[in-house]
Enzyme design. Structure first.
Site, PDB file in Angstrom:
ATOM      1  N   GLU A 144       0.859  -1.128  -0.003  1.00  0.00           N
ATOM      2  CA  GLU A 144       0.056   0.036   0.029  1.00  0.00           C
ATOM      3  C   GLU A 144       0.877   1.358   0.035  1.00  0.00           C
ATOM      4  O   GLU A 144       2.100   1.197   0.448  1.00  0.00           O
ATOM      5  CB  GLU A 144      -0.860  -0.019   1.251  1.00  0.00           C
ATOM      6  CG  GLU A 144      -2.065  -1.177   1.318  1.00  0.00           C
ATOM      7  CD  GLU A 144      -2.966  -1.069   2.253  1.00  0.00           C
ATOM      8  OE1 GLU A 144      -3.967  -1.205   2.096  1.00  0.00           O
ATOM      9  OE2 GLU A 144      -2.649  -1.115   3.555  1.00  0.00           O
ATOM     10  N   CYS A 157       3.920   8.584   0.926  1.00  0.00           N
ATOM     11  CA  CYS A 157       4.124   7.675   1.854  1.00  0.00           C
ATOM     12  C   CYS A 157       4.556   6.360   1.291  1.00  0.00           C
ATOM     13  O   CYS A 157       3.415   5.650   0.778  1.00  0.00           O
ATOM     14  CB  CYS A 157       3.196   7.488   3.060  1.00  0.00           C
ATOM     15  SG  CYS A 157       3.666   6.436   4.326  1.00  0.00           S
ATOM     16  N   CYS A 164       7.012  -7.128   7.176  1.00  0.00           N
ATOM     17  CA  CYS A 164       8.106  -6.468   8.022  1.00  0.00           C
ATOM     18  C   CYS A 164       8.662  -7.669   8.689  1.00  0.00           C
ATOM     19  O   CYS A 164       7.922  -8.489   9.443  1.00  0.00           O
ATOM     20  CB  CYS A 164       7.925  -5.217   8.573  1.00  0.00           C
ATOM     21  SG  CYS A 164       9.044  -4.313   9.363  1.00  0.00           S
ATOM     22  N   CYS A 168       6.817  -4.624  15.704  1.00  0.00           N
ATOM     23  CA  CYS A 168       6.588  -3.718  16.677  1.00  0.00           C
ATOM     24  C   CYS A 168       5.080  -3.861  17.093  1.00  0.00           C
ATOM     25  O   CYS A 168       4.465  -4.268  16.326  1.00  0.00           O
ATOM     26  CB  CYS A 168       6.795  -2.284  16.075  1.00  0.00           C
ATOM     27  SG  CYS A 168       8.468  -2.088  15.579  1.00  0.00           S
ATOM     28  N   CYS A 171       1.943  -2.271  15.683  1.00  0.00           N
ATOM     29  CA  CYS A 171       2.064  -1.717  14.118  1.00  0.00           C
ATOM     30  C   CYS A 171       1.179  -2.784  13.285  1.00  0.00           C
ATOM     31  O   CYS A 171       1.693  -3.854  13.504  1.00  0.00           O
ATOM     32  CB  CYS A 171       3.329  -1.611  13.492  1.00  0.00           C
ATOM     33  SG  CYS A 171       3.636  -1.557  11.846  1.00  0.00           S
ATOM     34  N   CYS A 395      -0.857   6.049   9.672  1.00  0.00           N
ATOM     35  CA  CYS A 395       0.235   5.405  10.102  1.00  0.00           C
ATOM     36  C   CYS A 395       0.446   4.056  10.916  1.00  0.00           C
ATOM     37  O   CYS A 395      -0.799   4.107  11.757  1.00  0.00           O
ATOM     38  CB  CYS A 395       1.070   6.176  11.119  1.00  0.00           C
ATOM     39  SG  CYS A 395       1.536   7.784  10.488  1.00  0.00           S
TER      40      CYS A 395
HETATM   41  N1  SAH Z   1       9.474   0.608   9.472  1.00  0.00           N
HETATM   42  C1  SAH Z   1       9.790   2.160   9.484  1.00  0.00           C
HETATM   43  C2  SAH Z   1       8.916   2.962   8.927  1.00  0.00           C
HETATM   44  C3  SAH Z   1       7.628   2.685   8.624  1.00  0.00           C
HETATM   45  S1  SAH Z   1       6.497   3.047  10.082  1.00  0.00           S
HETATM   46  C4  SAH Z   1       9.777   2.525  11.098  1.00  0.00           C
HETATM   47  O1  SAH Z   1       9.068   1.953  11.772  1.00  0.00           O
HETATM   48  O2  SAH Z   1      10.258   3.577  11.285  1.00  0.00           O
HETATM   49  C5  SAH Z   1       6.152   4.552   9.955  1.00  0.00           C
HETATM   50  C6  SAH Z   1       5.765   5.102  11.267  1.00  0.00           C
HETATM   51  O3  SAH Z   1       4.306   4.879  11.708  1.00  0.00           O
HETATM   52  C7  SAH Z   1       6.655   4.826  12.626  1.00  0.00           C
HETATM   53  O4  SAH Z   1       7.107   5.664  13.448  1.00  0.00           O
HETATM   54  C8  SAH Z   1       5.693   3.821  13.140  1.00  0.00           C
HETATM   55  O5  SAH Z   1       6.291   3.340  14.375  1.00  0.00           O
HETATM   56  C9  SAH Z   1       4.265   4.368  13.205  1.00  0.00           C
HETATM   57  N2  SAH Z   1       3.338   3.496  13.546  1.00  0.00           N
HETATM   58  C10 SAH Z   1       3.168   2.159  13.364  1.00  0.00           C
HETATM   59  N3  SAH Z   1       1.959   1.743  13.903  1.00  0.00           N
HETATM   60  C11 SAH Z   1       1.413   2.665  14.398  1.00  0.00           C
HETATM   61  C12 SAH Z   1       0.069   3.030  14.638  1.00  0.00           C
HETATM   62  N4  SAH Z   1      -0.914   1.650  14.913  1.00  0.00           N
HETATM   63  N5  SAH Z   1      -0.236   4.087  15.061  1.00  0.00           N
HETATM   64  C13 SAH Z   1       0.431   5.250  14.768  1.00  0.00           C
HETATM   65  N6  SAH Z   1       1.650   5.198  14.359  1.00  0.00           N
HETATM   66  C14 SAH Z   1       2.275   4.075  14.025  1.00  0.00           C
HETATM   67 FE1  SF4 Z   2       7.950  -2.727  10.768  1.00  0.00          FE
HETATM   68 FE2  SF4 Z   2       6.063  -1.670  11.691  1.00  0.00          FE
HETATM   69 FE3  SF4 Z   2       8.081  -1.745  13.141  1.00  0.00          FE
HETATM   70 FE4  SF4 Z   2       8.145  -0.085  11.209  1.00  0.00          FE
HETATM   71  S1  SF4 Z   2       6.707   0.354  12.835  1.00  0.00           S
HETATM   72  S2  SF4 Z   2       9.773  -1.591  11.723  1.00  0.00           S
HETATM   73  S3  SF4 Z   2       6.732  -1.344   9.555  1.00  0.00           S
HETATM   74  S4  SF4 Z   2       6.789  -3.431  12.628  1.00  0.00           S
END
Ligand code: SAH
Ligand code: SF4
Length: 408
Positions: A144, A157, A164, A168, A171, A395
């Site tokens: 996406e 974006c 991934c 996290c 996420c 995000c």
């Molecule tokens: N993998 C990279 C880039 C993609 S994530 C990273 O983690 O930085 C982009 C941003 O969205 C990151 O800061 C991530 O922590 C944040 N993010 C992930 N899940 C989220 C959620 N459910 N609500 C708000 N931000 C989120």
């Molecule tokens: Fe991967 Fe989501 Fe963590 Fe970014 S925030 S490193 S996309 S699991």
């Protein structure tokens, strides 16, 4: 396990090539670690950029590669410059539209090459103007991409991996296993397809007034675990004779792959965003598991030495606000202490829920109070307005249905 396996001993020379041996211990460690990361990344290589009929994809090739292809089919290398202009400045996908190239050569090129785009499975536009595409690639894998408009400008974006490896806990993408890395063509292709959608070809003169004025590498995946391809893709996007987006308008977000951060700064010089989300290792280990490998102190040290970081070009720290988990006033003060000598701004992201997510969004009062502590300490700390939540485009909400293909 026997100590002497009978194998030839590794000579010091082989283990540490000359150039590496003279580096400082810290850099040496990072160089080794980078090799390990690259080797692992290669296991998730995308399929070759070639169609079943043998035609090759021109999008994603470096200028020199296009020149070499021209030589290989008996054409002059200067054709590469013409092709570059048509592909990346004019945005054409059909050789027949290239009116600086004679018809017979157009036909010859069309026999050998394609100028592709990812397929568009769906395109949705949110009530707030945010647009999300589900793109699909030749092997049917999908990612996406999201466009977030802001008056007369906007950020795209882009995604760098299908799924991934890092999980996290907040996420959505993190719940999808890594399927594979995206290729250079697939990364650049997201930008080009989005431009098609807004009809923003040829590349507008100057950088003002563009709808697609910025790129944030914050979609699916960890960009620094697909470094080679994201680096090549951004190099194409920054090329002055093509899409011509300057590095100042590109921000790459990482969850903290420390050994690759130096390289990213040196080679690409784009803006850096770091997904911090916690102010102590115990909590960060839990919510950003990569922290067990590269803890907060190491991560912040890498930020301090990030080339180009200055008060004019601050590092963005992303902090997702999870109710009752990381949103206390004490943590806000701790954050101020941690960032003390780093040119930084903090992006507070209210947690965006997804189906089955284990967290709640912090209350608006908690977010405001947290931001106030940061502001009082002199940090710009915008609270990110959630965009495109109605189409799961905000995000951390991105996820595709595809699963990892069975590996042999
Ligand atoms: N993998 C990279 C880039 C993609 S994530 C990273 O983690 O930085 C982009 C941003 O969205 C990151 O800061 C991530 O922590 C944040 N993010 C992930 N899940 C989220 C959620 N459910 N609500 C708000 N931000 C989120
Ligand atoms: Fe991967 Fe989501 Fe963590 Fe970014 S925030 S490193 S996309 S699991």
């Amino acid at each position: 396990m026997p100590i002497d396996s009978g194998a030839a001993p590794i000579t010091p020379h082989k283990a540490f090539p000359q150039a590496i041996r003279h580096m400082a211990p810290e850099a040496l460690l990072n160089a080794e670690e980078r090799e390990r990361i690259r080797a692992k990344s290669a296991l998730f290589d995308p399929p070759a950029a070639r169609l079943e009929d043998g035609r090759r994809e021109l999008v994603g090739m470096r200028r020199e590669e296009i020149a070499a292809e021209m030589l290989a089919i008996g054409e002059k290398p200067f054709r590469a410059k013409q092709l570059w202009h048509w592909i990346y400045h004019q945005g054409v996908t059909d050789f027949a539209a290239m009116n600086t190239i004679a018809n017979p050569l157009q036909a010859k090129l069309a026999e050998q090459f394609v100028i592709g785009r990812p397929g568009v499975t769906t395109e949705q536009t949110s009530s707030d103007g945010t647009r999300k595409w589900l793109f699909n690639f030749r092997d049917q894998q999908q990612v996406e991409t999201v466009y977030i408009p802001d008056h007369d400008r906007g950020a795209l974006c882009i995604s760098t991996q299908v799924g991934c490896t890092l999980s996290c806990t907040f996420c959505h993408t993190g719940t999808q296993k890594l399927v594979r890395n995206l290729s250079v063509a697939e990364i650049v292709g997201q930008f080009m397809a989005a431009r098609d959608s807004y009809g923003e070809w040829p590349t507008p003169k100057g950088e003002e007034g563009r709808r697609l004025s910025n790129i944030v590498v914050m979609g699916m995946g960890e960009p620094l675990y697909n470094y080679e391809n994201i680096a090549a893709a951004l190099t194409i996007i920054m090329d002055h004779e093509g899409i011509a987006l300057s590095r100042r308008r590109i921000t790459l977000s990482t969850s903290g792959v420390v050994p690759m951060m130096d390289l990213c700064g040196q080679e690409l010089g784009v803006n850096l965003a770091v997904s911090l989300h916690a102010t102590n290792d115990a909590l960060r280990n839990e919510i950003v598991p990569l922290n067990r490998k590269y803890p907060i102190a190491e991560l912040l040290a890498a930020c301090r030495r990030y080339p180009g970081a200055s008060n004019a070009r601050r590092i963005t720290f992303e902090y997702v606000m999870l109710r009752g988990v990381n949103d206390s006033i004490a943590e806000a003060h701790e954050l101020v202490r941690l960032l003390a000598d780093i040119p930084a701004k903090v992006n507070l992201i209210p947690f965006n829920p997804w189906p089955g997510s284990p967290y709640k969004t912090s209350t608006p009062e908690a977010v405001r109070a947290f931001a106030e502590v940061l502001n009082d300490a002199g940090y710009s700390s915008p609270i990110r307005r959630p965009r495109g939540r109605d189409i799961l485009a905000a995000c951390g909400q991105l996820k595709t249905a595809t699963e990892r293909a069975k590996r042999a």
